[in-house]
Each structure stands twice: as C-alpha cells, then as structure tokens.
Design a protein around this motif. Sequence first.
Motif, PDB file in Angstrom:
ATOM      1  N   TYR A  78       0.908  -1.038   0.072  1.00  0.00           N
ATOM      2  CA  TYR A  78      -0.138  -0.473   0.443  1.00  0.00           C
ATOM      3  C   TYR A  78       0.832   1.100   0.008  1.00  0.00           C
ATOM      4  CZ  TYR A  78      -3.556   3.023   1.552  1.00  0.00           C
ATOM      5  OH  TYR A  78      -5.090   3.700   1.187  1.00  0.00           O
ATOM      6  N   GLU A  79       1.807   1.438   0.864  1.00  0.00           N
ATOM      7  CA  GLU A  79       2.688   2.266   0.740  1.00  0.00           C
ATOM      8  C   GLU A  79       3.322   3.019  -0.445  1.00  0.00           C
ATOM      9  OE1 GLU A  79       6.793   2.298   2.539  1.00  0.00           O
ATOM     10  OE2 GLU A  79       6.948   0.525   2.345  1.00  0.00           O
ATOM     11  N   ARG A  80       3.139   1.976  -1.680  1.00  0.00           N
ATOM     12  CA  ARG A  80       3.019   1.963  -2.776  1.00  0.00           C
ATOM     13  C   ARG A  80       2.873   3.649  -3.826  1.00  0.00           C
ATOM     14  NH1 ARG A  80       9.016   0.219  -4.241  1.00  0.00           N
ATOM     15  NH2 ARG A  80       9.324  -1.251  -2.536  1.00  0.00           N
ATOM     16  N   LEU A  81       1.885   3.239  -3.404  1.00  0.00           N
ATOM     17  CA  LEU A  81       0.397   3.967  -3.973  1.00  0.00           C
ATOM     18  C   LEU A  81       0.075   5.208  -4.156  1.00  0.00           C
ATOM     19  CD1 LEU A  81      -2.180   1.619  -3.557  1.00  0.00           C
ATOM     20  CD2 LEU A  81      -1.220   1.138  -5.786  1.00  0.00           C
ATOM     21  N   ALA A 100       9.208   8.456   1.474  1.00  0.00           N
ATOM     22  CA  ALA A 100       8.341   7.551   1.031  1.00  0.00           C
ATOM     23  C   ALA A 100       8.848   7.198  -0.430  1.00  0.00           C
ATOM     24  CB  ALA A 100       7.109   8.034   0.195  1.00  0.00           C
ATOM     25  N   PRO A 101       8.721   5.893  -0.616  1.00  0.00           N
ATOM     26  CA  PRO A 101       9.288   4.303  -1.479  1.00  0.00           C
ATOM     27  C   PRO A 101       8.956   5.955  -2.407  1.00  0.00           C
ATOM     28  CG  PRO A 101       7.302   3.706  -0.276  1.00  0.00           C
ATOM     29  CD  PRO A 101       7.604   4.914  -0.131  1.00  0.00           C
ATOM     30  N   ALA A 102       8.533   6.323  -3.136  1.00  0.00           N
ATOM     31  CA  ALA A 102       8.606   7.303  -4.661  1.00  0.00           C
ATOM     32  C   ALA A 102       9.256   8.159  -4.779  1.00  0.00           C
ATOM     33  CB  ALA A 102       7.093   8.075  -5.178  1.00  0.00           C
ATOM     34  N   GLU A 103      10.449   8.495  -3.335  1.00  0.00           N
ATOM     35  CA  GLU A 103      11.503   9.227  -3.222  1.00  0.00           C
ATOM     36  C   GLU A 103      12.891   8.205  -3.498  1.00  0.00           C
ATOM     37  OE1 GLU A 103      10.237  12.813  -0.587  1.00  0.00           O
ATOM     38  OE2 GLU A 103       9.603  10.642   0.552  1.00  0.00           O
ATOM     39  N   GLY A 104      12.776   6.937  -3.283  1.00  0.00           N
ATOM     40  CA  GLY A 104      13.369   6.279  -3.560  1.00  0.00           C
ATOM     41  C   GLY A 104      14.140   5.669  -5.243  1.00  0.00           C
ATOM     42  N   PRO A 105      14.576   4.801  -5.166  1.00  0.00           N
ATOM     43  CA  PRO A 105      15.034   4.802  -6.820  1.00  0.00           C
ATOM     44  C   PRO A 105      14.143   3.756  -7.198  1.00  0.00           C
ATOM     45  CG  PRO A 105      16.576   3.593  -5.020  1.00  0.00           C
ATOM     46  CD  PRO A 105      15.528   4.132  -4.243  1.00  0.00           C
ATOM     47  N   ASP A 106      13.688   3.878  -9.015  1.00  0.00           N
ATOM     48  CA  ASP A 106      13.135   3.677  -9.961  1.00  0.00           C
ATOM     49  C   ASP A 106      12.552   2.148  -9.398  1.00  0.00           C
ATOM     50  OD1 ASP A 106      13.052   6.164 -10.613  1.00  0.00           O
ATOM     51  OD2 ASP A 106      13.999   5.481 -12.989  1.00  0.00           O
ATOM     52  N   ALA A 107      11.786   2.352  -9.364  1.00  0.00           N
ATOM     53  CA  ALA A 107      10.725   0.707  -9.407  1.00  0.00           C
ATOM     54  C   ALA A 107       9.845   0.385  -9.718  1.00  0.00           C
ATOM     55  CB  ALA A 107      10.574   0.145  -7.311  1.00  0.00           C
ATOM     56  N   SER A 143       7.471   3.106 -10.571  1.00  0.00           N
ATOM     57  CA  SER A 143       7.050   4.953 -10.270  1.00  0.00           C
ATOM     58  C   SER A 143       8.962   5.137 -10.630  1.00  0.00           C
ATOM     59  CB  SER A 143       8.050   4.507  -8.604  1.00  0.00           C
ATOM     60  OG  SER A 143       8.936   4.120  -8.264  1.00  0.00           O
ATOM     61  N   THR A 144       9.179   6.687 -10.659  1.00  0.00           N
ATOM     62  CA  THR A 144      10.454   7.092 -11.141  1.00  0.00           C
ATOM     63  C   THR A 144      10.875   8.420 -10.057  1.00  0.00           C
ATOM     64  OG1 THR A 144       8.849   8.469 -12.621  1.00  0.00           O
ATOM     65  CG2 THR A 144      10.432   6.361 -13.206  1.00  0.00           C
ATOM     66  N   THR A 145      12.302   8.198  -9.425  1.00  0.00           N
ATOM     67  CA  THR A 145      12.746   9.051  -8.860  1.00  0.00           C
ATOM     68  C   THR A 145      12.838  10.286  -9.340  1.00  0.00           C
ATOM     69  OG1 THR A 145      13.816   7.165  -7.465  1.00  0.00           O
ATOM     70  CG2 THR A 145      14.566   9.788  -7.213  1.00  0.00           C
ATOM     71  N   ALA A 146      12.826  10.511 -10.562  1.00  0.00           N
ATOM     72  CA  ALA A 146      12.943  12.160 -11.198  1.00  0.00           C
ATOM     73  C   ALA A 146      12.120  12.690 -11.493  1.00  0.00           C
ATOM     74  CB  ALA A 146      13.632  11.593 -12.495  1.00  0.00           C
ATOM     75  N   ASP A 147      10.477  12.195 -11.069  1.00  0.00           N
ATOM     76  CA  ASP A 147       9.469  12.755 -11.482  1.00  0.00           C
ATOM     77  C   ASP A 147       8.827  12.420 -10.255  1.00  0.00           C
ATOM     78  OD1 ASP A 147       8.689  10.441 -12.187  1.00  0.00           O
ATOM     79  OD2 ASP A 147       8.568  11.995 -14.080  1.00  0.00           O
ATOM     80  N   GLY A 148       8.778  11.655  -9.214  1.00  0.00           N
ATOM     81  CA  GLY A 148       8.033  11.494  -8.168  1.00  0.00           C
ATOM     82  C   GLY A 148       6.580  10.685  -8.639  1.00  0.00           C
ATOM     83  N   LEU A 149       6.363  10.340  -9.801  1.00  0.00           N
ATOM     84  CA  LEU A 149       5.034   9.683 -10.137  1.00  0.00           C
ATOM     85  C   LEU A 149       4.869   8.421  -9.309  1.00  0.00           C
ATOM     86  CD1 LEU A 149       4.495  11.209 -13.931  1.00  0.00           C
ATOM     87  CD2 LEU A 149       3.210  12.116 -11.583  1.00  0.00           C
ATOM     88  N   VAL A 150       3.630   7.571  -9.523  1.00  0.00           N
ATOM     89  CA  VAL A 150       3.675   6.578  -9.703  1.00  0.00           C
ATOM     90  C   VAL A 150       2.728   5.912 -10.708  1.00  0.00           C
ATOM     91  CG1 VAL A 150       3.258   4.136  -7.791  1.00  0.00           C
ATOM     92  CG2 VAL A 150       4.137   5.885  -7.298  1.00  0.00           C
ATOM     93  N   ARG A 151       3.263   5.274 -10.733  1.00  0.00           N
ATOM     94  CA  ARG A 151       1.695   4.610 -12.032  1.00  0.00           C
ATOM     95  C   ARG A 151       1.509   3.063 -11.969  1.00  0.00           C
ATOM     96  NH1 ARG A 151       6.148   6.996 -12.770  1.00  0.00           N
ATOM     97  NH2 ARG A 151       6.737   8.384 -14.068  1.00  0.00           N
ATOM     98  N   LEU A 152       0.110   2.824 -11.824  1.00  0.00           N
ATOM     99  CA  LEU A 152      -0.287   1.300 -11.843  1.00  0.00           C
ATOM    100  C   LEU A 152      -0.668   0.627 -13.088  1.00  0.00           C
ATOM    101  CD1 LEU A 152      -3.323   0.619  -9.321  1.00  0.00           C
ATOM    102  CD2 LEU A 152      -3.128  -0.467 -11.106  1.00  0.00           C
TER     103      LEU A 152
END
Length: 563
Positions: free
Chosen positions: A239-242, A352-359, A372-381
């Motif tokens: 959940y934390e990755r959302l 937050a996880p979205a502030e970590g390495p690309d995942a 998720s991508t560190t460069a912009d902090g976005l998360v895609r599902l």
Amino acid sequence: MDLPPDDRALSPRTGYTRAHWEAAADALLAAVEPYATADRALYHLPGDRQSWSGRLSDGLEGYARTLLLAAFRRDETALERYADGLAAGTAGVWPEVRHRSQPLVEAASIALALRLTRPLLWDRLDDRVRQRAAAWLGDALTAEPWPCNWELFPVTVGGFLESVGHEPEASRKAIDRGLERIEQWYLGDGWYTDGDGRKFDYYNGWAMHLYPVLHAWLADDAGLLDLYGRRLHRHLTDYERLFAADGAPMHQGRSLTYRFATTAPLWLGALTGRTPLPPGRTRRLASGALRHFLERGALDEHGLLTLGWHGPNPAVLQNYSGPASPYWASKGFLGLLLPADHEVWTAPEEPAPAEGPDAAYPVAPPNWLLQSTTADGLVRLHNHGSEHPDYDPYYSRLAYSTATGPSPSGDNSVLVDGDPSRTAIEPLGTGPGWAASRHTAARGARVTCAVLVRGAVEVRAYLVAGAEAGTEIRVTGWSPPAELRADLTPALGLTGALTGTVGDTPALFVALARLTAEPEPADLSRLAEVSPDGEGGLLVRWAGGGESRMRIEDGRVEVTSGG
C-alpha cells in the motif's frame, strides 16, 4: 485553512506535524457547524446535488461522518454538540436503518465514534437517550447489507452494542456473520476484493482492513487482532507504494472523493502495532496526502470539502454521493488517537518509496505492476487484474497514475472496432518489471495484453485473437494534465496513427509509452528497441544495457530479463 508554520526540522518533506493535523481537524469541524439544524441532528451542507437516498439521509450522513472526525479529535466541546444531535436524531428525526439503506452506513460511523469516545459521550448521556440510541442502532444488527464492504457495518454496530450490553446475542451474531462473509473475498497477501469479482480499490484500506482491525483492537481480542493485524501488516507493504512523492494517492477505483481517507490504514497500522513501516515514513505518507489535497482546492471558500478530487469533479462521484459524502475523509484523522509523544509523531520523517530508486513492483492478488520514478516522483499502476462488470473506466483501464485520471476519450486502452471495453479480465501473472492479462473486447475479440517497464518507459504489447479479418485496432496512452508529458510511439504492427488491422490469424501490436514530469526527457525511441526475436516472441533492448524477452500467445505470456 489557518495552519501552523511548517516544521522542516521534524518533517523535512511535508513540514506537517501533529499540530497541523489538529488544526486541520478543528477547521473542518468549525466549517460544518453553521450547517447543522437547530437540534443538531442533521447537517445539511450546501450544494444542488442530492444522493439517491434523499435529503434526510444526506443530513444524517453529515452528522455521522463529522461526528467521526470529532471522535478522532476527542474534542469534548464538539462532542457535546453531537450528544445533543444524538438525542434529537433518535427521537424520530433520523430515518430508520433498513435493508441496504444508506442509514446503515452512517450507523456504523456513529457506533464507532460512540465506542471510541464512550467516557466522553455515551457514558454522559441520559439513560433514556442511550436506550433510544441503542434501539435505533440495533436495527443495523439484522439489516441486510449490500454484498461488499457493507457487510462490515453491522459488525461495527454490533461491536459497540455488545460493549454496552445491548442485545449481546444479536450483536455477537451480527459480528460473526459479517466477519465470516468477508472471508470469501480475501485473496491473500493482505488483499480483499470489494465483493464478488475483481474490484480492487481503496476499500481495501478504509473499510476491509479498518473495521475488523479496529473491532479486534477495541474488543481486546488477541486472536482476531492477530488474524486481521497480520493481513494489515502485509497489505501496507504494498500500500505504501500507491502514493506519489507529492503526496497524491493513486487515482483509481470508486469513492475517490473521500480523498485523504486513503491514509487511514497507515495510521491503523501504527495505532495497533501492525505495520512494517517505520514511524517517520507513516507520518510522511499521511501528511503528504493531507497537504496534497489542502493545497489543491479540496476545500471551497467556506472551508467545506467539495464533491471531487482536488476541486469539484463530477467524474469521481457515484449515485450515492451526497453533499456530506466527502467527510468520510474523517477516517484520515485516525492518527490523532495516537498520543502526542508516540514515535509516529516524534520521529523525523523518512522518504516515501516514490522518493527512492526507480521501481517496478509487482502486486500479485490484483495482478498489478506499480512503476515509480525518482526523477519526477510519479507512480503508475499497470492494471492486469482489476475490473468492474459494467466496464467502469476507474477499474478497467490498462493503467492509472497518481497524476492523471481516466479520460472520457478512452485513455490507456486497446480499442477494437472503436470500442474501448475491457471485460472478463483474466490475470496472466506479474513479476519484476512486467504484468499481463487477457480480456474480452468488442465483437467477441480476445486481447492478451502485456507491459514491460524500465524507468519511465513502457513497452505495451497486445495480441488480438477471435476478431474478424479487417477489424481495426487502435491503442491509446496517457491523457496527462498540462504539466506532464505523455508519449506513445508505434513499435510493431501499428501505423503512425497507432492503428492496425487484424488479419486471418492472431495479430500482435506493440507500442512504446511514457508518462513523465521531466521537463526535457530523452527521446522515447532511443530508450527501448523492440524487434521480433526470431522465435515467435519479442526482444526488447534497453538503453544503458540489458534486454527482455517476451513470448505472448492467446492467454499465455512468458517474460525473461537479463542485464
């Protein structure tokens, strides 16, 4: 809303502390008070929208959901006002709790608030008021809920009534029945569907976990708390990755107007000691979501929560959404039950996880891939397992993000003969960097879909079978707001207009896609090269080294990666 100055020493990422949460709660409570009826039993918030339940039920909703906020805040002055409303409401003002009626939902909020604040509210009531209130709530014990998260409303009412000795046998029966019913929707690894089918959304957190865990915790039932607490603990790992780096929750599913109610399971894990998250990360995620909405127009000029997401937005509403519906956001203030010296309030914020390495993180039960991508902090599902039987765009599209919402034009879809419908989704697996599924499309076509990701790059592949020769296929990508950039480029089987035609045998179509907030991203075609692998599959060579191979057949996908 008047909030304290940011505290960047304790909260370097959001600036928010417990004082900000208290001030926000106080402001929200103060803003609704002018809209209470003279007897304080109903809260008629302004606006020309009315839910399917009608004005009286909407007024009860305003009372119940803001009472829940007062209970989490433990505001004795506010609770006195709600005590007056309880006395009047149960004297014939409130609508009865009946089968599958909205008052059943609100009865659960009232019961939970009364249970949480018993010494401050219930125990101070006149005995006649307590008897009337217990009788009104008691109808929820036998009211038939809709077969979804509603099954937990009689559980919540039964938990309170059992604790005060009202109809203990009926209360226990309602608790056991509801908890038994939700078991059929538990799919493991902390994930429930919201009723039959594959409807995965935030009801996992703000209902399916919230009510059983709180009931077990308040009842001091070690066995139940172990069962539901372990599920919550596992759920929070995913959940934390959302949440995006800017605090935005994933824009997917229904009832999104509850906004920062998305933070409720984060606080719940800390409250009950059932969380894998360090305390500083719990607060960082929750405060990030609260700040995200407060800074983006969630409140109108009167300080009231609007029916929408940032500002008013009819697209995220359902027929049950009334003027006070957004106040289920009150669940997001659950953390105020934690004392001020609890480490979740005193620990420095952690990223937050979205502030970590690309995942590229797979979530097995819903068959999702979180990118998720560190460069912009976005998360895609990337959605390869959640749907609504009526093809709801908020459940059935191929992808969602923390910065976009489904567009009416059919974003993130494969259109067969111009139709974006995607039903009978069959998960085909997910793993590091990929996810796949098959679904039924228009005209009886079967579409096997797969996505491979690295960084912000997406390789999207579609194998179309069962369609008549000559049927047109069109693929779509992201529909972003102005501050973002979306790219969609044909790779195999598609023209520059991102269309193709089905032949006599299953046809494969491949595109490169990207959603990014980077101001000057590299050219997409240089980041991934897609070609047939000579063995009936696809070879993807990634910029910077490494390759992935994908074999895609009708209803079967295999992915291998190296480098």
